[in-house]
Structures are given as C-alpha cells and as structure tokens.
Design a protein around this motif. Structure first.
Motif, short mmCIF file in Angstrom:
data_model
loop_
_atom_site.label_atom_id
_atom_site.label_comp_id
_atom_site.label_asym_id
_atom_site.label_seq_id
_atom_site.Cartn_x
_atom_site.Cartn_y
_atom_site.Cartn_z
N GLY A 283 0.78 -1.24 0.00
CA GLY A 283 0.00 0.00 0.00
C GLY A 283 0.80 1.28 0.00
N ASP A 284 2.06 1.23 -0.50
CA ASP A 284 2.92 2.42 -0.51
C ASP A 284 3.38 2.70 -1.95
OD1 ASP A 284 4.69 4.44 -0.09
OD2 ASP A 284 6.04 3.32 1.23
N PRO A 285 2.50 3.30 -2.77
CA PRO A 285 2.86 3.51 -4.17
C PRO A 285 3.97 4.54 -4.38
CG PRO A 285 0.79 4.60 -3.66
CD PRO A 285 1.14 3.78 -2.46
N ASP A 286 4.09 5.51 -3.51
CA ASP A 286 5.11 6.54 -3.71
C ASP A 286 6.51 5.94 -3.66
OD1 ASP A 286 3.15 8.45 -3.96
OD2 ASP A 286 3.21 9.03 -1.83
N ASP A 287 6.79 5.14 -2.63
CA ASP A 287 8.10 4.49 -2.55
C ASP A 287 8.29 3.52 -3.71
OD1 ASP A 287 8.91 5.88 -0.36
OD2 ASP A 287 8.67 4.24 1.08
N ALA A 288 7.21 2.86 -4.11
CA ALA A 288 7.30 1.92 -5.22
C ALA A 288 7.72 2.63 -6.50
CB ALA A 288 5.97 1.21 -5.42
N VAL A 289 7.13 3.76 -6.78
CA VAL A 289 7.47 4.53 -7.99
C VAL A 289 8.91 5.03 -7.91
CG1 VAL A 289 6.99 6.68 -9.25
CG2 VAL A 289 5.10 5.18 -8.54
N ALA A 290 9.32 5.53 -6.74
CA ALA A 290 10.69 6.03 -6.58
C ALA A 290 11.70 4.93 -6.83
CB ALA A 290 10.86 6.62 -5.19
#
Length: 352
Positions: A283-290
């Motif tokens: 549930g952590d898309p921001d870190d995933a994208v980074a």
C-alpha cells in the motif's frame, strides 16, 4: 596377424617384424600428437573467455554478444581442423563456455529462443567434453530464461538437470536449488518453494571454506545472491509482501556491499524492483514509484530489468490507476523499451 606368428618365426624374421612394429608405433604416436593448432591457441582462448566473462556486467550486451559470437565461430572452425584428443576436449569446453555466455547475453537482449538454443549448445558441448560443471552452468541459464518466459515447469526441469551434473559442494548447487524454488513460486506452489529453498540453504551451509573460481572470479557471491534475490522475487509471486520486502532489502544490501569488480547493476536493479513491488503490495505507491525510477537509472537496463519493471508498472496501474506518478513511470519504461528495440532486431540466431 604378423605378430601372432612371431613365436614361430626365425630370429631374423622376428627382428624384422619387431622393427616394423616399432616404426608403426612411432607413426601412431606422431598421428596422436599431430595438430594444426598453434602452440598458444588454447591459452589465448582461455584468456579471451576470461575477459568476456569480466566484460559481461560492465559492457553493453550487444557489443559483448557480437565479440563472443565471433569467437564462438572461430572455435567451431578449430574443432573441424586437425587436433589431438586432449585439444578436442578443451576446444569442446571452450565452445560450451562461449555458448553459455551467449545464452545469457541473448537473454539480456530479449531473445529467449536464441538464449535457450545457446544454453542447449553449451550443455551438449559440456557433455562431449566430460565437463559436468559446464553442463550445470548451462542449465542455470536455461532455468532463468524459461522463468522469464513464464515456463516454470521447464525452468524447474532445467534446474534439476543442472543439479544432476553440478559438482558436490559447489556454490552452483545453491543457485540451482534456488532456481527450482523460484520456479515453484512462479507456479504458485508455496510448499514446493519452501522445500527447494530449504535445500538451497542446506547446500549453502555445506559449502567448503575456500570458494572455487570461474575464469578468475569468485563464484560464492552468485550463491549468496540467489539466497536473497530469488526468494524476494518468489515471495512477490506468492503474494507474501512483507517477506518479499525483507528479502529484497537484504538482497539490495548484499549487492551494494559487493566489491566494485563483483557489482552487477542489472541484479541491483531487479532487487530494487522487487522492493518496489513489495511496497506497492503493502500500500505504498510513492516508494514503489521512486524505487522503479532508481531501477531504470541503472547502468545496465537489460531485458530482464525491463521485464520486471513491466510487472511493476502493470501492478501499479491496476492498483493505483489515477496517480500521475504511476503514469510517469509507465511512460518512462515505454521510452526505455523503444530505445532497446534496435539492438534486439540485430541479434543473430544460432547458425546464422
């Protein structure tokens, strides 16, 4: 038949027969040693294969592929020339090692058919040379290629075929057990994954104090990497996000701590993608994208990296369809794929 009558021959005739036999023995010896290979040919091939293996993770795969393919053709020509039986075995082994490297390079360039053809060629030449370790390395390549082609059953078969040839107590046995574990995970078999991964861990504990070398390089890190990166990927496929995150973090730390000569940019990139997928599942898309962008920043974005990055963008797009950052990563991957197509189109198939 002449020698069969030696006991009944007169002394002078017997001496003549023995003298003729001695001359024939000398001719047998001369023929056995006759060769058209130069005195330094095998040493040159050993040096060339060593340099190619060192260049594998450092130079563009298409550039290395072309150079290795040129040498593979040269060795094929040498195998057709006059050589001794010992030289033939060594040439068969060099042919196999070059084909094993071509299998990985073709895989990096996105041509699974060519990669599997060269993996098979490496295995067959290893068999002809009586070189079990070469056969096992060839099947390690075949297992990885089949996994990326979404053929887990064939990947497992290749891993088991390699294990039958791998020397006991060699780090390669760890990799092959881990390959079998990864294949089970890709097939959704959690129990099979656990059993094969425990076998990999057991094999790792039984490794001798001194690690063998392959063309001057320590192969123990390849076993260590398999015990961290393979379970990270496997847990992603099994939907075990928290375990995947832990394995991926350890894998990334292991890669980053490796000596500069042993660093593998593509493996580091895949570890980042595994970690990104774990974050996305948690549930952590921001870190995933980074992390996805960091993976695409790699100096060696080969087909396996692009393939796994595609898994990441597909998952993120499905789970978080309205996020601009996700769309930005997807567009960047599309541009990277487009830039790679000219190299893919120029990969020759075996025999051409």
């Amino acid at each position: 038949m002449k020698l069969a009558g030696l006991a009944f021959a007169a002394p002078a005739a017997a001496a003549q027969i023995l003298e003729q036999a001695a001359a024939e023995a000398m001719e047998f010896t001369r023929q056995a040693e006759a060769t058209s290979l130069g005195s330094g040919t095998l040493d040159h091939l050993d040096l060339a294969v060593t340099e190619f293996n060192h260049a594998y993770s450092l130079r563009p795969p298409k550039l290395v592929f072309d150079a290795v393919m040129d040498y593979r053709r040269k060795v094929d020509g040498l195998l057709k020339a006059k050589r001794t039986h010992r030289q033939e075995r060594e040439l068969l082994a060099f042919a196999g090692w070059l084909s094993e490297l071509l299998a990985w390079l073709a895989h990096d360039l996105g041509d699974a058919r060519t990669g599997l053809a060269f993996a098979t060629d490496a295995f067959v030449h290893g068999q002809q040379a009586g070189h079990g370790q070469l056969c096992a390395w060839a099947m390690d390549a075949a297992a990885s290629i089949n996994l990326y082609e979404q053929r887990p059953g064939r990947a497992r078969d290749a891993a088991l075929k390699g294990l039958a040839e791998a020397p006991a107590g060699h780090p390669l046995t760890v990799r092959l057990h881990a390959q079998a574990a990864r294949a089970a995970a890709a097939d959704g078999d959690a129990e099979g994954f656990a059993a094969a991964f425990h076998a990999a861990e057991d094999a790792h504990r039984l490794l001798p104090p001194r690690s063998p070398r392959r063309f001057g390089m320590d192969v123990l890190p390849l076993a260590d990497y398999a015990l961290t990166s393979y379970p990270a990927t496997s847990c992603i496929w099994l939907g075990q996000a928290d375990q995947a995150r832990q394995h991926a973090e350890r894998a990334l730390a292991t890669y980053e701590a490796a000596p500069e000569a042993s660093r593998s940019p593509s493996r580091e990139a895949i570890a980042r993608i595994d970690l990104a997928l774990a974050h996305a599942q948690l549930g952590d898309p921001d870190d995933a994208v980074a992390l996805g962008h960091q993976a695409l920043d790699s100096a060696r974005v080969v087909d396996s990296v692009r393939h796994r990055a595609g898994d990441l963008t597909t998952f993120l797009t499905r789970r978080y369809p309205r996020q601009a950052a996700v769309e930005g990563l997807r567009e960047r991957l599309a541009a990277v794929d487009a830039a790679a197509r000219p190299a893919l189109a120029s990969v020759p198939s075996p025999g051409k």
